[in-house]
Motif scaffolding. Structure first.
Motif, PDB file in Angstrom:
ATOM      1  N   ALA A 125       5.712   4.471   7.435  1.00 42.86           N
ATOM      2  CA  ALA A 125       5.063   3.399   6.656  1.00 42.86           C
ATOM      3  C   ALA A 125       3.587   3.657   6.373  1.00 42.86           C
ATOM      4  N   ARG A 126       3.102   4.853   6.644  1.00 44.25           N
ATOM      5  CA  ARG A 126       1.704   5.159   6.300  1.00 44.25           C
ATOM      6  C   ARG A 126       1.516   5.262   4.786  1.00 44.25           C
ATOM      7  N   ILE A 127       2.576   5.702   4.073  1.00 49.49           N
ATOM      8  CA  ILE A 127       2.482   5.753   2.609  1.00 49.49           C
ATOM      9  C   ILE A 127       2.339   4.325   2.065  1.00 49.49           C
ATOM     10  N   GLY A 128       3.052   3.391   2.664  1.00 47.65           N
ATOM     11  CA  GLY A 128       2.902   1.990   2.269  1.00 47.65           C
ATOM     12  C   GLY A 128       1.491   1.489   2.504  1.00 47.65           C
ATOM     13  N   ASP A 129       0.922   1.838   3.660  1.00 46.33           N
ATOM     14  CA  ASP A 129      -0.462   1.432   3.947  1.00 46.33           C
ATOM     15  C   ASP A 129      -1.421   2.002   2.906  1.00 46.33           C
ATOM     16  N   GLU A 130      -1.263   3.282   2.606  1.00 50.92           N
ATOM     17  CA  GLU A 130      -2.180   3.919   1.664  1.00 50.92           C
ATOM     18  C   GLU A 130      -2.038   3.315   0.274  1.00 50.92           C
ATOM     19  N   PHE A 131      -0.805   3.012  -0.147  1.00 50.07           N
ATOM     20  CA  PHE A 131      -0.601   2.398  -1.458  1.00 50.07           C
ATOM     21  C   PHE A 131      -1.240   1.015  -1.516  1.00 50.07           C
ATOM     22  N   MET A 132      -1.066   0.232  -0.465  1.00 50.77           N
ATOM     23  CA  MET A 132      -1.664  -1.105  -0.460  1.00 50.77           C
ATOM     24  C   MET A 132      -3.193  -1.023  -0.482  1.00 50.77           C
ATOM     25  N   ARG A 133      -3.752   0.032   0.119  1.00 49.47           N
ATOM     26  CA  ARG A 133      -5.211   0.239  -0.002  1.00 49.47           C
ATOM     27  C   ARG A 133      -5.578   0.585  -1.443  1.00 49.47           C
ATOM     28  N   GLN A 134      -4.736   1.387  -2.098  1.00 47.97           N
ATOM     29  CA  GLN A 134      -5.012   1.783  -3.473  1.00 47.97           C
ATOM     30  C   GLN A 134      -5.016   0.592  -4.425  1.00 47.97           C
ATOM     31  N   ILE A 135      -4.063  -0.318  -4.262  1.00 43.65           N
ATOM     32  CA  ILE A 135      -3.988  -1.441  -5.207  1.00 43.65           C
ATOM     33  C   ILE A 135      -4.912  -2.590  -4.814  1.00 43.65           C
ATOM     34  N   GLN A 136      -5.577  -2.502  -3.651  1.00 44.59           N
ATOM     35  CA  GLN A 136      -6.501  -3.564  -3.262  1.00 44.59           C
ATOM     36  C   GLN A 136      -7.542  -3.811  -4.343  1.00 44.59           C
ATOM     37  N   SER A 137      -7.959  -2.747  -5.033  1.00 49.45           N
ATOM     38  CA  SER A 137      -8.987  -2.896  -6.071  1.00 49.45           C
ATOM     39  C   SER A 137      -8.469  -3.624  -7.311  1.00 49.45           C
TER      40      SER A 137
END
Length: 439
Positions: free
Chosen positions: A176-188
């Protein structure tokens, strides 16, 4: 006094001793907004990796910073991968927001606060003309449209985002690290406007657990299907995946169908349809498409459209239901292309007229917007599409939509390959809505 040999031995163990101390993860991250469906409200969702309090401090733009505060709850989510990674998903609902007012906020606790973000509370007037960006199939790798969407959102071009399935590619990967990184990406994007979602096939691992836990959509169905109102539109989000993952419960097809029927009945009550005449659906896998990938709709026997006869009892499809209740616009993704259809029902074109096909169309209008960018690249098209295919593009990009008023919706396709050029646009115009509008 330690001997030299003992000292060296201890020094050699030092990295292991340091590594044995787990880091403290109380810092909020992956902040995103969603609209819970009640006027004057907004949900803030974020993640920490240690348990903390859930708090949002906020205030009106130009007023005293953080003069208001709301508390919520955190839910422990344990990913089902080998490491069984734990994370805490925090949710706080803000209420009594002033329509169309801009708020500044941060989220977290006294053990750590997020960056400062802002959002504009949704206007609850039925004469409001909301603007959307919509797309599916946006990945952590090769997210071609992401930078443009980030900038346009921060410029205030959108009131809400519709992400029509397939996130990150894939949220469960690498424990689930890819999920974490994606959610960081769309935070903006998602920390500034409501980020409204539906599940796609890439979320299916561990029974959609990453999707169900990370997002906070209206209703009580773990974000799988729900509806909400904005401006003159009633918007329905559904799961096409119930037709494909029967191992997670064949009964979900029938539960969703019953829910959809009740929701559409309510939306079609004369007093409701009068103030919100547009009914717009979003679901991941399209009923129609002309990609050359041998997928469900390319064989023209879409489960979503026609249902399944290999279940007991047979599972109903959605085309007749949506037609019967006068759904106006159907938004899809899954195919990594853009395709606009002529008004279509029963595999046949039902244009309003030859000269103006989208003026008083005689069937729903379908748009496929699955080319936002992911590691699977774009798809290719069948060289001989059926007559309902109006325009096709393999450019990376996304769709903009504005529900202008009770009679007009505007849609346009942005090409990221062509530096943001609008490569297609239509107006859907309707003098009346509902089943009777087809005749």
């Amino acid at each position: 006094m330690l001997s030299v040999h003992t000292a060296w031995a201890l020094l050699s163990l030092a990295p292991l001793l340091v590594l044995g101390v787990p880091p403290i993860w109380t810092q909020p991250e992956q902040a995103h907004l969603s609209y819970p469906g009640a006027p004057g409200s907004m949900v803030v969702t974020w993640t920490t990796f240690n348990e903390t309090e859930s708090q949002v401090e906020y205030g009106l733009l130009g007023g005293r910073l953080f003069e208001m505060s709301s508390k919520g709850d955190a839910t422990l989510f344990v990913d089902s991968g080998e490491e069984k990674r734990k994370m805490y998903i925090h949710r706080v609902t803000l209420t009594d927001l002033k329509p169309a007012a801009t708020y500044v906020y941060h989220c977290g606790s006294d053990e750590g606060w997020s960056d400062v973000f802002s959002f504009t509370a949704l206007n609850d007037s039925t004469s409001f003309s909301p603007r959307f960006a919509l797309y599916g199939d946006l990945g952590n790798d090769n997210p071609q449209s992401l930078a443009r969407l980030q900038k346009e959102t921060q410029l205030g071009m959108y009131d809400a985002i519709l992400h029509i399935g397939d996130f990150a590619y894939d949220m469960h990967e690498d424990n689930a690290r890819i999920g974490d990184e994606f959610m960081r990406q769309i935070q903006s994007i998602a920390a500034y406007v409501p980020y409204m979602t539906c599940p796609g096939n890439h979320e299916s691992t561990y029974n959609f657990s990453n999707y169900r836990n990370r997002f906070s959509m209206p209703g009580q169905t773990e974000s799988l299907w729900y509806s909400w109102n904005l401006g003159s539109a009633h918007i329905i989000s559904l799961s096409t995946e119930v037709y494909f993952y029967l191992e997670f419960g064949q009964e979900l097809i029938f539960k969703q169908y019953e829910w959809l029927m009740k929701d559409l009945e309510e939306a079609n009550r004369p007093e409701n349809r009068a103030v919100r005449p547009w009914i717009i659906t979003m679901g991941h896998r399209p009923m129609y498409c002309s990609d050359d990938d041998q997928d469900d709709c390319t064989r023209f026997d879409s489960y979503v459209r026609l249902g399944r006869n290999d279940t007991q009892p047979p599972a109903p499809g959605l085309e007749d239901l949506f037609y019967r209740y006068g759904v106006d616009v159907e938004l899809w993704a899954h195919e990594h292309t853009y395709e606009r259809l002529w008004p279509v029902y029963g595999d046949k074109v039902h244009n309003g007229s030859k000269e103006q096909p989208y003026v008083n169309p005689k069937a729903p209008v379908h748009i496929i917007a699955g080319s936002a960018g992911c590691r699977e690249k774009t798809d290719t098209f069948n060289p001989n599409p059926k007559e309902w295919s109006a325009l096709r593009s393999t450019d990376y990009g996304y769709t903009r939509m504005q529900v202008v008023n009770a009679t007009h919706i505007y849609l346009e396709q942005v090409s990221d390959d062509q530096y943001g050029k609008v490569i297609d646009s239509i107006w859907v115009e309707k003098e009346k809505h509902g089943f009777s509008a087809w005749f």
